[in-house]
Design an enzyme around this catalytic site. Structure first.
Site, PDB file in Angstrom:
ATOM      1  N   LEU A  41       0.866  -1.191   0.000  1.00 27.35           N
ATOM      2  CA  LEU A  41       0.000   0.000   0.000  1.00 27.35           C
ATOM      3  C   LEU A  41       0.891   1.226   0.000  1.00 27.35           C
ATOM      4  O   LEU A  41       1.915   1.243   0.690  1.00 27.35           O
ATOM      5  CB  LEU A  41      -0.881  -0.040   1.250  1.00 27.35           C
ATOM      6  CG  LEU A  41      -1.647   1.205   1.717  1.00 27.35           C
ATOM      7  CD1 LEU A  41      -2.946   0.805   2.405  1.00 27.35           C
ATOM      8  CD2 LEU A  41      -0.818   2.063   2.682  1.00 27.35           C
ATOM      9  N   ASN A  42       0.538   2.251  -0.791  1.00 27.24           N
ATOM     10  CA  ASN A  42       1.132   3.561  -0.523  1.00 27.24           C
ATOM     11  C   ASN A  42       0.057   4.625  -0.451  1.00 27.24           C
ATOM     12  O   ASN A  42      -0.839   4.481   0.416  1.00 27.24           O
ATOM     13  CB  ASN A  42       2.349   3.888  -1.403  1.00 27.24           C
ATOM     14  CG  ASN A  42       2.172   3.869  -2.890  1.00 27.24           C
ATOM     15  OD1 ASN A  42       1.736   2.889  -3.457  1.00 27.24           O
ATOM     16  ND2 ASN A  42       2.521   4.940  -3.541  1.00 27.24           N
ATOM     17  N   ASP A  43       0.064   5.635  -1.269  1.00 29.63           N
ATOM     18  CA  ASP A  43      -0.762   6.824  -1.030  1.00 29.63           C
ATOM     19  C   ASP A  43      -2.258   6.553  -0.824  1.00 29.63           C
ATOM     20  O   ASP A  43      -2.840   5.740  -1.548  1.00 29.63           O
ATOM     21  CB  ASP A  43      -0.686   7.756  -2.239  1.00 29.63           C
ATOM     22  CG  ASP A  43       0.722   8.006  -2.719  1.00 29.63           C
ATOM     23  OD1 ASP A  43       1.670   7.589  -2.045  1.00 29.63           O
ATOM     24  OD2 ASP A  43       0.864   8.623  -3.786  1.00 29.63           O
ATOM     25  N   GLN A  83      -3.165   3.354  -3.248  1.00 26.50           N
ATOM     26  CA  GLN A  83      -2.213   2.741  -4.168  1.00 26.50           C
ATOM     27  C   GLN A  83      -1.951   1.326  -3.656  1.00 26.50           C
ATOM     28  O   GLN A  83      -1.616   1.132  -2.480  1.00 26.50           O
ATOM     29  CB  GLN A  83      -0.920   3.555  -4.207  1.00 26.50           C
ATOM     30  CG  GLN A  83      -1.096   4.935  -4.824  1.00 26.50           C
ATOM     31  CD  GLN A  83      -1.156   4.873  -6.337  1.00 26.50           C
ATOM     32  OE1 GLN A  83      -0.155   4.755  -6.998  1.00 26.50           O
ATOM     33  NE2 GLN A  83      -2.365   4.928  -6.889  1.00 26.50           N
ATOM     34  N   TYR A 108      -1.834   5.512 -11.118  1.00 23.14           N
ATOM     35  CA  TYR A 108      -1.176   6.283 -10.065  1.00 23.14           C
ATOM     36  C   TYR A 108      -2.172   7.168  -9.319  1.00 23.14           C
ATOM     37  O   TYR A 108      -3.358   7.205  -9.637  1.00 23.14           O
ATOM     38  CB  TYR A 108      -0.017   7.088 -10.665  1.00 23.14           C
ATOM     39  CG  TYR A 108       1.290   6.315 -10.718  1.00 23.14           C
ATOM     40  CD1 TYR A 108       1.326   4.935 -10.561  1.00 23.14           C
ATOM     41  CD2 TYR A 108       2.502   6.977 -10.915  1.00 23.14           C
ATOM     42  CE1 TYR A 108       2.526   4.236 -10.592  1.00 23.14           C
ATOM     43  CE2 TYR A 108       3.704   6.287 -10.955  1.00 23.14           C
ATOM     44  CZ  TYR A 108       3.714   4.908 -10.792  1.00 23.14           C
ATOM     45  OH  TYR A 108       4.903   4.238 -10.830  1.00 23.14           O
ATOM     46  N   SER A 109      -1.656   7.919  -8.359  1.00 26.16           N
ATOM     47  CA  SER A 109      -2.512   8.591  -7.377  1.00 26.16           C
ATOM     48  C   SER A 109      -3.461   9.616  -7.983  1.00 26.16           C
ATOM     49  O   SER A 109      -3.198  10.192  -9.036  1.00 26.16           O
ATOM     50  CB  SER A 109      -1.642   9.274  -6.329  1.00 26.16           C
ATOM     51  OG  SER A 109      -1.173   8.304  -5.441  1.00 26.16           O
ATOM     52  N   ARG A 137       1.800  14.417 -12.165  1.00 26.47           N
ATOM     53  CA  ARG A 137       0.846  13.426 -11.625  1.00 26.47           C
ATOM     54  C   ARG A 137       0.125  13.903 -10.366  1.00 26.47           C
ATOM     55  O   ARG A 137       0.365  14.977  -9.867  1.00 26.47           O
ATOM     56  CB  ARG A 137       1.584  12.118 -11.328  1.00 26.47           C
ATOM     57  CG  ARG A 137       2.786  12.254 -10.429  1.00 26.47           C
ATOM     58  CD  ARG A 137       3.408  10.865 -10.188  1.00 26.47           C
ATOM     59  NE  ARG A 137       4.647  10.960  -9.431  1.00 26.47           N
ATOM     60  CZ  ARG A 137       5.861  11.039  -9.961  1.00 26.47           C
ATOM     61  NH1 ARG A 137       6.018  11.019 -11.276  1.00 26.47           N
ATOM     62  NH2 ARG A 137       6.930  11.131  -9.195  1.00 26.47           N
ATOM     63  N   GLU A 160       5.358  16.005  -5.341  1.00 25.47           N
ATOM     64  CA  GLU A 160       4.296  15.026  -5.550  1.00 25.47           C
ATOM     65  C   GLU A 160       3.054  15.395  -4.723  1.00 25.47           C
ATOM     66  O   GLU A 160       3.131  16.150  -3.754  1.00 25.47           O
ATOM     67  CB  GLU A 160       4.774  13.631  -5.119  1.00 25.47           C
ATOM     68  CG  GLU A 160       5.950  13.090  -5.928  1.00 25.47           C
ATOM     69  CD  GLU A 160       6.269  11.644  -5.597  1.00 25.47           C
ATOM     70  OE1 GLU A 160       6.494  11.330  -4.414  1.00 25.47           O
ATOM     71  OE2 GLU A 160       6.274  10.815  -6.529  1.00 25.47           O
TER      72      GLU A 160
HETATM   73  C1  FRU Z   1       3.804   9.232  -4.064  1.00 26.40           C
HETATM   74  C2  FRU Z   1       3.761   8.643  -5.457  1.00 26.40           C
HETATM   75  C3  FRU Z   1       2.902   9.463  -6.391  1.00 26.40           C
HETATM   76  C4  FRU Z   1       2.500   8.465  -7.437  1.00 26.40           C
HETATM   77  C5  FRU Z   1       2.347   7.221  -6.623  1.00 26.40           C
HETATM   78  C6  FRU Z   1       2.757   5.961  -7.314  1.00 26.40           C
HETATM   79  O1  FRU Z   1       4.107   8.275  -3.105  1.00 26.40           O
HETATM   80  O2  FRU Z   1       5.058   8.495  -5.984  1.00 26.40           O
HETATM   81  O3  FRU Z   1       3.539  10.603  -6.919  1.00 26.40           O
HETATM   82  O4  FRU Z   1       1.310   8.842  -8.070  1.00 26.40           O
HETATM   83  O5  FRU Z   1       3.137   7.374  -5.461  1.00 26.40           O
HETATM   84  O6  FRU Z   1       2.452   4.845  -6.541  1.00 26.40           O
END
Ligand code: FRU
Length: 489
Positions: free
Chosen positions: A42-44, A60, A103-104, A163, A219
């Site tokens: 998991l990220n954003d 994410q 992506y985000s 992005r 970002e």
């Molecule tokens: C931030 C980021 C965003 C991108 C996403 C990709 O953590 O790098 O800029 O959209 O994660 O997973």
């Protein structure tokens, strides 16, 4: 073609979710009241919105981590921001404009239609990047229909690092901020506008050269009104550490000011860090029907997977607890844990007016690993004091929060916080005779709200299961523990 590809990718993702679920759920480090991916990466936080009375939170998501890097959108919803229901994957990267990941992005209510704006990420064999801002809509809040790209080209002067669209409406017009980088490798945020959410027109740079040399890429911007000000959150990459500032690999912070919607220019004050801890990135906010500006962030950082012990158990990363944002008179963001978390409170224990003098004490009933703790200190004549959590003498573990009066610095020290983590994070506090620490522990996380949210430290920690003691200490004098309150959550 893309339908078959979507099916293939979904089968792969759902297989990984099914196969790893037990292993993941048996991991002690799994959190009890934070959002995590069911398995995998998991990220954003993405697409955070309250819609028809329910909060939606996407993220994410790479279900097959670490096998490949393909990013989907996972999806949860909640009525109370505390209990989250897992929903089917919202976006699968099946189309030509998103071959290397969805992506985000953000969510908005387009005249009653829950709509997503996200970035389709494409890379060719040489690693050249293409990027598309794309729309998706849903009728039932579960199944999303992709409408494809609405921005296919970047304006002159900016690279394809372009992005993380965040969309909102003001006075009947749609606006969107995008994080990007100039061809000279300086981070920027751009403002776009639209009358119909499909055709977008560039307004200008929101925050440009005013910050000087401030990183090569920005970002995940988020721009919103708070009180009579505008606040811009963003993530500068490539800012050098300066004393106790900017010590993480990438930074998360904000500026406060006034946005001119005609030119896109924002007059603003200094950049401030949103969080002082080790693990905080990609914050996203939404406003709810109570008028609250609520923020959730990724309690992790990119490119540092080896710091997160759960990766051995087929999952990695979590979100912060949701926090309500307010602006103080001196234009600092104040973060408050959402009130709804109080519904989790159990086993209340409280103490008052315990003076400790050059000693370290434990208190009956004050311990644990899934805990909320509020401690109000009345500062007497003393050099240093604080709290140690997740302690065990046998395991030689403790996580130390200390306040040093000589330099007015508060510190979080995770040198003995367990598997794979170490180091210290600090910030200055204003001179005051009182200190209030509000702490949330959840198995492998710690969120510390200092003085009612003027400063926050968010961090992952990996102590052993039986490292559960909490200690209060005073060095070089005495301090009054005026009030201590603890709940299990
Ligand atoms: C931030 C980021 C965003 C991108 C996403 C990709 O953590 O790098 O800029 O959209 O994660 O997973």
């Amino acid at each position: 073609m893309s339908k078959e590809k979507k099916e293939r990718l979904l089968i792969k993702a759902n297989k990984a979710i099914k196969e790893n679920r037990d292993k993941v759920e048996n991991d002690y480090y799994r959190l009890r009241y934070h959002v995590m991916a069911p398995v995998g990466w998991l990220n954003d936080p993405n697409g955070f919105i309250q819609f028809n009375g329910e909060y939606h939170l996407c993220h994410q998501f790479n279900p097959v981590y670490p096998e490949d890097k393909l990013i989907y959108w996972g999806h949860y919803k909640s009525k109370d921001l505390v209990h989250w229901e897992e929903l089917p994957i919202a976006l699968t990267p099946s189309e030509w404009y998103e071959t290397h990941g969805c992506y985000s992005g953000s969510a908005f209510d387009n005249d009653g239609v829950l709509t997503l704006m996200y970035t389709g990420n494409v890379k060719d064999e040489e690693g050249n990047r293409e990027t598309y801002q794309c729309l998706a809509i849903t009728e039932d809040g579960i199944n999303f229909e992709k409408l494809g790209p609405v921005i296919e080209n970047q304006p002159q002067g900016y690279t394809r690092h372009f992005r993380d669209p965040k969309v909102w409406k003001k006075d009947g017009v749609w606006y969107m901020v995008i994080g990007t980088q100039t061809v000279d490798l300086a981070g920027r945020v751009l403002l776009y506008k639209s009358n119909n959410s499909k055709e977008w027109q560039l307004v200008g740079e929101v925050v440009g050269s005013q910050l000087g040399d401030f990183g090569y890429m920005w970002e995940c911007p988020d721009l919103f009104e708070l009180g009579d000000k505008d606040v811009l959150l963003f993530l500068p990459q490539g800012v050098e550490a300066k004393g106790h500032l900017y010590n993480n690999i990438y930074q998360a912070g904000y500026v406060v000011g006034e946005l001119d919607y005609e030119t896109g220019i924002m007059e603003h004050g200094d950049f401030k860090e949103l969080d002082r801890g080790f693990d905080f990135y990609a914050a996203q906010t939404t406003i709810d029907d109570k008028g609250r500006r609520i923020m959730i962030a990724w309690m992790g950082l990119p490119e540092e997977d080896e710091n997160y012990a759960e990766r051995e158990n087929a999952w990695i990363h979590c979100m912060t607890i949701p926090r309500v944002l307010e602006l103080s008179e001196d234009k600092q963001l104040i973060q408050k844990p959402i009130q709804e978390l109080k519904t989790l409170r159990e086993n209340y224990r409280a103490y008052s007016n315990i003076v400790i003098n050059n000693q370290e004490i434990e208190l009956e009933g004050i311990s644990g690993d899934v805990v909320e703790l509020i401690v109000e200190f009345e500062i007497e004549d003393i050099e240093e004091f604080g709290i140690k959590v997740r302690c065990s003498a046998e395991n030689n573990e403790e996580t130390v929060i200390s306040y040093n009066l000589a330099d007015n610095k508060i510190s979080l020290d995770r040198d003995k916080s367990g598997v794979g983590v170490k180091g210290i994070r600090q910030c200055y506090l204003e001179d005051n005779n009182n200190l209030k620490l509000h702490l949330f522990l959840d198995r492998s996380s710690l969120e510390l709200f200092v003085n009612d949210g003027r400063e926050v430290f968010s961090s992952r920690i990996y102590p052993k299961k039986d490292s559960r003691s909490i200690k209060f200490f005073a060095i070089g004098g005495s301090v009054n523990l005026r009030k201590i309150e603890k709940w299990d959550l």
